[in-house]
Structure formats: structure tokens, C-alpha cells
Design a protein around this motif. Structure first.
Motif, short mmCIF file in Angstrom:
data_model
loop_
_atom_site.label_atom_id
_atom_site.label_comp_id
_atom_site.label_asym_id
_atom_site.label_seq_id
_atom_site.Cartn_x
_atom_site.Cartn_y
_atom_site.Cartn_z
N TYR A 1 4.83 -26.25 -20.61
CA TYR A 1 5.03 -28.03 -20.54
C TYR A 1 5.51 -28.02 -19.00
N GLU A 2 4.78 -28.88 -18.31
CA GLU A 2 5.22 -29.09 -16.82
C GLU A 2 5.55 -30.48 -16.56
N GLY A 3 5.58 -31.30 -17.72
CA GLY A 3 5.89 -32.86 -17.39
C GLY A 3 7.32 -33.11 -17.30
N ILE A 4 7.68 -34.40 -17.73
CA ILE A 4 8.87 -34.87 -17.46
C ILE A 4 9.81 -34.65 -18.75
N THR A 5 10.94 -34.21 -18.22
CA THR A 5 11.91 -34.00 -19.50
C THR A 5 13.25 -34.58 -18.94
N LEU A 6 13.62 -35.76 -20.02
CA LEU A 6 14.85 -36.38 -19.58
C LEU A 6 15.93 -35.69 -20.36
N VAL A 7 17.24 -35.68 -19.62
CA VAL A 7 18.35 -35.05 -20.28
C VAL A 7 19.58 -35.70 -20.47
N ASP A 8 19.65 -36.59 -19.35
CA ASP A 8 21.21 -37.56 -19.40
C ASP A 8 20.95 -38.90 -18.86
N GLY A 9 21.57 -39.88 -18.90
CA GLY A 9 21.31 -41.09 -18.29
C GLY A 9 22.38 -42.19 -18.43
N ASP A 10 22.21 -43.42 -18.33
CA ASP A 10 23.05 -44.41 -18.43
C ASP A 10 23.22 -45.04 -19.75
N ASP A 11 24.10 -45.97 -19.87
CA ASP A 11 24.26 -46.39 -21.43
C ASP A 11 23.06 -46.94 -22.19
N SER A 12 22.07 -47.45 -21.21
CA SER A 12 20.72 -47.88 -22.01
C SER A 12 19.98 -46.50 -22.37
N PHE A 13 20.14 -45.42 -21.86
CA PHE A 13 19.45 -44.19 -22.19
C PHE A 13 20.05 -43.89 -23.57
N LYS A 14 21.46 -43.79 -23.39
CA LYS A 14 22.20 -43.13 -24.55
C LYS A 14 21.83 -44.20 -25.68
N GLU A 15 21.61 -45.19 -25.55
CA GLU A 15 21.14 -46.26 -26.75
C GLU A 15 19.73 -45.81 -27.22
#
Length: 177
Positions: free
Chosen positions: A107-121
Motif C-alpha cells: 500500500y502506497e497511498g495515504i494513511t491518516l494517524v492523528d488529527g484535530d477534534d473533527s478527525f477524532k469525531e
């Protein structure tokens, strides 16, 4: 016994909400997150595509890991108007493990790992993993999510993507081979 029934009823309700989408709020369009490779990604990045496919997974989840090679191949075959990203729900503190799993799978795509409150939601969608949801350019979830590992990942995802694109008034896609 009564507590078990209440728990199961609440869990069922949460899964129904997660799988059926939300109406009119565009809640997936306003987050900012860190990527596994040290970059950033936001809801604005999703707005650049007709459709964003988001797969939630974890390093502890055997079905998630087992489907990752198929997910990697699927992501590479998508046309430019559709993007697939992943969210590793337990990446914080497990970055190296997540990288190893993704590298092994190709897999060479984008992986999200952490973020702002909207991401946590947004992470609340992942009451069970793997789960994959489909987001339009306005940040709205489209259609139902796909819960669990799919025996025919390509067929299930392609069908869901084309249904979502049709709902958006966009042309269906085929995969590049």
C-alpha cells in the motif's frame, strides 16, 4: 442479562448510524489529520475528488491486515477522480508496526494517524473494523459503509463506488488493469 441487552441495543444503533451515513452535515469535510509519512491531509483534500473511499483499520485486526494487499491493489487501479485513503485507528504509538503492515501489503497511498477534534469525531465511525465509508466532495457520507473483510473486495468496493458516483450524478468507473 438486562445490561447485556441494553449494551447490544446501543451497539446495534451505533453500527446502523455508522453504516447508513449522516444527513446534510458534511461532517467529514472539516477535519485536519497527520499522515503516517509525516504529511497532512484535510477535508479540503477530499473535495478535490469526486469520491473518497476511507478504510478504517487497526494493527491489532487480523481481517484488516489480511485484506490490506487487496486494498493496496485496488487503490492503485483507481482512476484519478476517486481516491482511497486509510485511517489506522491505533497508529499513535504503533507507527512502525503500521508502516511494516502497509509496506508488506504494497500500500502506497495515504494513511491518516492523528488529527484535530473533527478527525477524532470521524473515528467514531469505526465502532467495528475494518469498515469502509464513501465520502463525496462536500464531506457527506454517501450510501452505506462496508463492514468487515470482503471475500471479493474489488467487486464489493467497485459496486459501492459506482452506486455512490451515480448518486452524485457522476459517471461510473472501471478499474485500470
Amino acid at each position: 442479562m438486562k445490561n447485556k441487552r441494553i449494551f447490544l441495543a446501543i451497539l446495534s444503533a451505533l453500527l446502523i448510524v455508522a453504516l447508513t451515513g449522516c444527513s446534510g452535515s458534511g461532517e467529514f469535510g472539516s477535519f485536519t489529520a497527520s499522515t503516517l509519512d509525516g504529511g497532512s491531509f484535510s477535508g479540503k483534500d477530499m473535495g478535490k475528488k469526486d469520491l473518497t473511499v476511507i478504510n478504517f483499520w487497526g494493527t491489532f485486526c487480523s481481517p484488516c491486515i489480511a485484506e490490506m494487499p487487496d486494498l493496496a491493489a485496488f487503490e492503485k487501479a483507481l482512476p484519478d477522480n476517486v481516491q482511497l485513503i486509510t485511517v489506522c485507528v491505533d497508529a499513535e504509538g504503533n507507527e512502525e508496526t503500521a508502516k511494516e503492515i502497509l509496506n508488506y501489503a504494497g500500500y502506497e497511498g495515504i494513511t491518516l494517524v492523528d488529527g484535530d477534534d473533527s478527525f477524532k469525531e470521524m473515528l467514531k465511525v469505526a465502532q467495528a473494523i475494518p469498515i469502509t465509508i464513501f465520502i463525496g466532495p462536500d464531506g457527506e457520507q454517501i450510501g452505506e459503509g462496508i463492514l468487515g473483510m470482503q471475500q471479493d473486495l474489488e467487486g464489493a468496493y467497485l459496486s459501492a463506488i459506482n452506486s455512490a458516483l451515480k448518486e452524485l450524478g457522476k459517471a461510473e468507473i472501471s478499474l485500470e488493469k
